[in-house]
Structure formats: structure tokens, C-alpha cells
Motif scaffolding. Structure first.
Motif, mmCIF file in Angstrom:
data_model
loop_
_atom_site.group_PDB
_atom_site.id
_atom_site.type_symbol
_atom_site.label_atom_id
_atom_site.label_comp_id
_atom_site.label_asym_id
_atom_site.label_seq_id
_atom_site.Cartn_x
_atom_site.Cartn_y
_atom_site.Cartn_z
ATOM 1 N N ALA A 59 7.761 72.453 20.359
ATOM 2 C CA ALA A 59 7.356 72.536 21.574
ATOM 3 C C ALA A 59 8.127 74.030 21.868
ATOM 4 N N THR A 60 9.401 74.012 21.560
ATOM 5 C CA THR A 60 10.045 75.082 21.906
ATOM 6 C C THR A 60 9.496 76.503 21.198
ATOM 7 N N ARG A 61 9.214 76.213 19.900
ATOM 8 C CA ARG A 61 8.607 77.335 19.287
ATOM 9 C C ARG A 61 7.372 77.766 19.864
ATOM 10 N N ALA A 62 6.499 76.602 20.125
ATOM 11 C CA ALA A 62 5.234 77.044 20.989
ATOM 12 C C ALA A 62 5.306 77.898 22.165
ATOM 13 N N LEU A 63 6.196 77.618 22.666
ATOM 14 C CA LEU A 63 6.300 78.075 23.857
ATOM 15 C C LEU A 63 7.171 79.965 23.840
ATOM 16 N N PHE A 64 7.917 79.631 22.867
ATOM 17 C CA PHE A 64 8.393 80.991 22.351
ATOM 18 C C PHE A 64 7.268 81.964 22.116
ATOM 19 N N ALA A 65 6.565 81.520 21.093
ATOM 20 C CA ALA A 65 5.353 82.162 20.676
ATOM 21 C C ALA A 65 4.511 82.957 22.023
ATOM 22 N N ARG A 66 4.343 81.801 23.009
ATOM 23 C CA ARG A 66 3.587 82.247 23.986
ATOM 24 C C ARG A 66 4.170 83.225 24.838
ATOM 25 N N ALA A 67 5.640 83.098 24.934
ATOM 26 C CA ALA A 67 6.537 84.135 25.588
ATOM 27 C C ALA A 67 6.586 85.541 25.286
ATOM 28 N N VAL A 68 6.432 85.728 24.055
ATOM 29 C CA VAL A 68 6.422 87.026 23.241
ATOM 30 C C VAL A 68 5.223 87.791 23.366
ATOM 31 N N ASP A 77 4.701 80.217 13.031
ATOM 32 C CA ASP A 77 4.074 79.763 13.965
ATOM 33 C C ASP A 77 2.870 80.016 14.012
ATOM 34 N N ALA A 78 2.398 81.079 13.402
ATOM 35 C CA ALA A 78 1.069 81.661 13.824
ATOM 36 C C ALA A 78 -0.049 80.759 13.820
ATOM 37 N N ASN A 79 -0.036 79.810 12.594
ATOM 38 C CA ASN A 79 -1.426 79.139 12.125
ATOM 39 C C ASN A 79 -1.050 77.398 12.599
ATOM 40 N N ARG A 80 0.149 77.022 13.237
ATOM 41 C CA ARG A 80 0.211 75.861 13.532
ATOM 42 C C ARG A 80 0.984 75.758 14.737
ATOM 43 N N LEU A 81 0.459 76.338 15.919
ATOM 44 C CA LEU A 81 1.257 76.179 17.142
ATOM 45 C C LEU A 81 0.742 75.007 17.822
ATOM 46 N N MET A 82 1.615 74.380 18.631
ATOM 47 C CA MET A 82 1.064 73.188 19.280
ATOM 48 C C MET A 82 0.629 73.610 20.477
ATOM 49 N N PRO A 83 -0.347 72.928 21.016
ATOM 50 C CA PRO A 83 -1.113 73.304 22.306
ATOM 51 C C PRO A 83 -0.216 73.555 23.343
ATOM 52 N N LEU A 84 -0.422 74.492 24.334
ATOM 53 C CA LEU A 84 0.535 74.763 25.196
ATOM 54 C C LEU A 84 0.676 73.807 26.151
ATOM 55 N N ASP A 85 -0.320 73.025 26.429
ATOM 56 C CA ASP A 85 -0.189 71.828 27.713
ATOM 57 C C ASP A 85 0.498 70.755 26.888
ATOM 58 N N ARG A 151 8.862 88.762 5.919
ATOM 59 C CA ARG A 151 9.342 87.603 5.290
ATOM 60 C C ARG A 151 10.205 86.995 6.706
ATOM 61 N N CYS A 152 10.816 87.738 7.748
ATOM 62 C CA CYS A 152 11.306 86.830 8.811
ATOM 63 C C CYS A 152 10.477 86.023 9.964
ATOM 64 N N VAL A 153 11.123 84.931 10.176
ATOM 65 C CA VAL A 153 10.108 84.180 11.114
ATOM 66 C C VAL A 153 10.813 83.823 12.207
ATOM 67 N N ARG A 154 12.196 84.439 12.566
ATOM 68 C CA ARG A 154 13.046 84.086 13.736
ATOM 69 C C ARG A 154 12.470 84.907 15.080
ATOM 70 N N TYR A 155 13.227 84.161 16.074
ATOM 71 C CA TYR A 155 13.029 84.731 17.394
ATOM 72 C C TYR A 155 14.316 85.300 18.002
ATOM 73 N N PHE A 156 14.289 86.299 18.638
ATOM 74 C CA PHE A 156 15.631 87.032 19.085
ATOM 75 C C PHE A 156 15.531 87.615 20.412
ATOM 76 N N VAL A 157 16.578 87.625 21.017
ATOM 77 C CA VAL A 157 16.447 88.215 22.284
ATOM 78 C C VAL A 157 16.902 89.703 22.011
ATOM 79 N N LYS A 158 15.892 90.659 22.607
ATOM 80 C CA LYS A 158 16.230 92.370 22.379
ATOM 81 C C LYS A 158 17.689 92.730 23.164
ATOM 82 N N GLY A 159 18.519 93.083 22.368
ATOM 83 C CA GLY A 159 19.824 93.683 23.242
ATOM 84 C C GLY A 159 19.880 94.813 23.693
ATOM 85 N N HIS A 160 18.876 95.682 23.241
ATOM 86 C CA HIS A 160 18.795 97.246 23.631
ATOM 87 C C HIS A 160 17.373 97.635 23.273
#
Length: 186
Positions: A59-68, A77-85, A151-160
Motif C-alpha cells: 500500500a505504501t509503495r502504491a501511494l508513493f507511485a501516485r505521489a511521484v 511497481d509499474a505493473n503491479r500497483l495496488m488500486p489507489l482506493d 535497474r533501480c527500484v527505490r524511492y527517494f526524497v530529492k535533496g537538491h
């Protein structure tokens, strides 16, 4: 200061260095490592808790995918996202498992204490879900990105302003891939 608990949870899926995806939450040992990383050391990891934490991570990764958005989600996550609701409902349901009350300590600081009678497993799920809610409702969420390095699949917070990748090794891998594609173009 970025609340990293949600990012730590999401980062239990990462690249394995050989072009594949590594999931560190496939065993109780992986769960114990995550719990230690996020400071939840007083909880006994179990197979039952592992299944529930993996659901909160999905659920967290599905929400992160929508947040970006409009940027691309993580390749993992691209092909297996949990539905937003479903993701929102699971996070909210998990966060409500362990009611908390604010408590003042002296010198002044605020901490949250779990209400007595809550199972340790429910407290873990509530803590992880609340960390996701806290992160996604913080100013840091506007800087959340999916790393676009090969090959990277991580989420990160843009620092600059110019940061495009989660870490320097991903930047180097992307640069090498661009060079390879330029020099080996047919």
C-alpha cells in the motif's frame, strides 16, 4: 527532517545489483532487520506479522507511485500497483489499529504513546501506516521521486534541485548506460 520510516519500509524492495529485484521481506529475518532499522526492537517478528507488514508495504509503495506522478513509478511497481482506493483504505485501517495519545515530557517535547491493551503486532502495523501518512502529508512528499537509474527500484526524497538519482552509484550507472548507448548505437 525527513521521516524515514516509510522510506525504509518502501526500500525493502531494491535492485539486487544484477538487474533483478531483491525483496528483503521474504522471511522473518528480513522483518527483524526492518524492525531494528526503524527502531521497533521490542516486537517479536513472526510469519503472521510478516504477511501483514508486506501488505502495508504494498500500500505504501502504491501511494508513493501516485505521489511521484507525473513522473514514472518505480519499475518494481509499474505493473503491479495496488488500486489507489485499496491502498488508502489499508493504510487508514492499519493506522487505526493502535490508538495513540500525545504525552508531554520535560524538558518540553511531545511523544506519542500507544494506548494500553494493543497487541505488539497491531502497534507495528499502526506505526508503519502512520509513518506513511505522516510522510505523504509532509512537505517532503513534494520531493519524493522514483530513481530512474537502470535497474533501480527505490524511492527517494530529492535533496537538491539537480538530484536525479537516489544515490551516487545510481548516477554512475545511468551515466555509464548513456555512454554505452551513445558508443554502441547502430
Amino acid at each position: 527532517m525527513v521521516n524515514t520510516v516509510a522510506l525504509d519500509l518502501a526500500s525493502t524492495i531494491r535492485h539486487d545489483g544484477d538487474g533483478g529485484v531483491l525483496d528483503t521481506l521474504t522471511s522473518v529475518d528480513g522483518l527483524e532487520a526492518l524492525l531494528a532499522d526503524v527502531g521497533l526492537v521490542d516486537v517479536a517478528a513472526s510469519d503472521a506479522l510478516l504477511v501483514r507488514v508486506v501488505e502495508v508495504r504494498a500500500a505504501t509503495r502504491a501511494l508513493f507511485a501516485r505521489a511521484v506522478e507525473p513522473g514514472p513509478p518505480s519499475r518494481a511497481d509499474a505493473n503491479r500497483l495496488m488500486p489507489l482506493d485499496d491502498a488508502v483504505a489499508l493504510i487508514n485501517r492499519s493506522a487505526a489499529l493502535a490508538p495513540v495519545t500525545p504525552a508531554l515530557s520535560w524538558p518540553p517535547s511531545s511523544t506519542m504513546h500507544t494506548v494500553a491493551g494493543v497487541s505488539p503486532d497491531d502497534a507495528v502495523l499502526a506505526t508503519l501506516a502512520r509513518a506513511t501518512i505522516d510522510f505523504l502529508t509532509s512537505p517532503d512528499a513534494a520531493e519524493l521521486r522514483a530513481c530512474t537509474a537502470p535497474r533501480c527500484v527505490r524511492y527517494f526524497v530529492k535533496g537538491h534541485g539537480r538530484q536525479e538519482f537516489c544515490k551516487p552509484s545510481c548516477s554512475n550507472r545511468a551515466r555509464a548506460a548513456r555512454h554505452y548507448s551513445r558508443t554502441h548505437a547502430a
